[in-house]
Design an enzyme around this catalytic site. Structure first.
Site, PDB file in Angstrom:
ATOM      1  N   CYS A  19      28.170  56.826  48.655  1.00 55.88           N
ATOM      2  CA  CYS A  19      28.257  57.960  49.601  1.00 55.88           C
ATOM      3  C   CYS A  19      26.899  58.612  49.846  1.00 55.88           C
ATOM      4  O   CYS A  19      26.856  59.811  50.152  1.00 55.88           O
ATOM      5  CB  CYS A  19      29.163  59.049  49.049  1.00 55.88           C
ATOM      6  SG  CYS A  19      30.802  58.592  48.615  1.00 55.88           S
ATOM      7  N   HIS A  20      25.815  57.864  49.764  1.00 55.53           N
ATOM      8  CA  HIS A  20      24.461  58.435  49.746  1.00 55.53           C
ATOM      9  C   HIS A  20      24.303  59.824  50.402  1.00 55.53           C
ATOM     10  O   HIS A  20      24.059  60.823  49.735  1.00 55.53           O
ATOM     11  CB  HIS A  20      23.500  57.491  50.481  1.00 55.53           C
ATOM     12  CG  HIS A  20      23.345  56.138  49.878  1.00 55.53           C
ATOM     13  ND1 HIS A  20      22.939  55.915  48.592  1.00 55.53           N
ATOM     14  CD2 HIS A  20      23.525  54.906  50.416  1.00 55.53           C
ATOM     15  CE1 HIS A  20      22.860  54.618  48.353  1.00 55.53           C
ATOM     16  NE2 HIS A  20      23.220  53.986  49.441  1.00 55.53           N
TER      17      HIS A  20
END
Ligand code: BDR
Ligand code: CA
Length: 327
Positions: free
Chosen positions: A244-245
């Site tokens: 989910c950077h």
């Protein structure tokens, strides 16, 4: 004026940038007051268009979107991450591409200038692409660091491998000189590197829940992340999934994600032309002494989070009542 904290998002809207935007657009403590685009996952022009797609999904035609840099400070763009985010930058999902909202007439730097004056002393910056626009803004607006509260950056790799090279993370290697300028500026900075974003994963189970939801934002994320799950996610972990950077960085900004190891330390960017170009050299030597703050360091680096952000994001998006899925 709203009580919500005004946030300007500088991004290269891609799949995880879209997750970050949708998370912030649903969050009741923040107000997204502007979006500036930068090359990276795609051209700055296409990334701006993708931001408009996300905003229109949520019925938000009131947020200005300005196009920014198409090239780094030094030289020209060397690659765009279409292999990760698809040719359209949002996973080639087959969803309609058309938008009806116009782009802002302002450049990215001019929008940063305008919003940092309008929300002086309250504005927070979230930068989740190459840092070129922010570096240009620092140059053009000498008191920018005094106008904003802080900047939260998704980028770098402190004590782990890079993802674009063995040493470097994608946002930083796209423009190391810009990253050096932004990380070297005297403003409160938070770096959210791969050390934590690679531990905050949306699984195939999460994606199934998103796809089954009647919420437009959930369906949208399920559709646009399919390509990312099978490509970058699979290559990284051997199973279909998605780090989910950028959304994790947004979670750190809101305070929903509280890193349990979060030292204030010196960060240097390697701007040489060797194999470690774009590496973020984080001084983590204090780890054996519970990370005392380092003199003169203005950057906090998130090193450990609890891995639960995707649960929160999926719960938020599947319970959303806002928006209309494009057909
Ligand atoms: C970063 O690179 C981009 O591809 C993502 O959107 C994220 O900002 C991760 O390394
Ligand atoms: Ca990004």
């Amino acid at each position: 004026m709203t009580d919500r904290t005004p946030v300007l998002v500088d991004c290269d809207t891609g799949v995880d940038d879209a997750m970050a935007l949708l998370y912030l657009l649903h969050h009741d403590a923040v107000e997204v007051v502007g979006i500036t685009s930068v090359f990276g996952n795609n051209t700055a022009a296409k990334c701006a268009h993708n931001s408009l797609r996300v905003l229109e999904l949520m019925g938000r035609t009131d947020v200005p979107v300005a196009v920014g840099a198409e090239n780094p400070l030094v030289g020209e763009v060397t690659y765009l991450a279409t292999h990760v985010h698809g040719d359209d930058g949002l996973g080639d999902s087959g969803l309609p591409l058309e938008v009806s909202t116009p782009l802002s007439d302002l450049t990215a730097v001019d929008l940063i200038d305008e919003l940092s004056q309008r929300y002086r002393g309250r504005l927070r910056l979230l930068a989740v692409g190459p840092l070129t626009n922010i570096a240009h803004a620092l140059e053009a607006i000498p008191d920018l660091t005094e106008r904003v509260v802080d900047i939260v950056i998704m980028g770098g790799a402190a004590d782990v491998a890079g993802n674009q090279s063995a040493a470097a993370e994608a946002n930083i290697i796209h423009d190391p000189e810009a990253a050096r300028a932004v990380l070297g500026a005297s403003w409160p900075t938070t770096l959210v590197p791969l050390d934590v974003t690679m531990t905050e994963i949306i699984t195939e189970e999460h994606r199934t829940a998103l796809a089954a939801s009647s919420a437009p934002a959930a369906q949208f994320v399920a559709a646009v992340s399919d390509f990312y799950f099978g490509g970058y996610g699979f290559d990284s972990f051997g199973v279909r999934c998605s780090p989910c950077h950028d959304a994790v960085a947004a979670g750190v900004l809101t305070g929903d994600v509280v890193p349990s190891v979060f030292p204030r330390i010196a960060v240097e960017v390697d701007c040489t032309d060797g194999p470690s170009r774009g590496a973020t050299i984080c001084d983590t030597r204090g780890r054996y002494r519970a990370f005392p703050d380092q003199d003169g360091a203005s950057c906090r680096v998130a090193l450990v989070t609890d891995g639960t952000f995707a649960d929160r994001l999926v719960a938020m998006l599947t319970s959303s009542t806002a928006g209309v899925i494009p057909r």
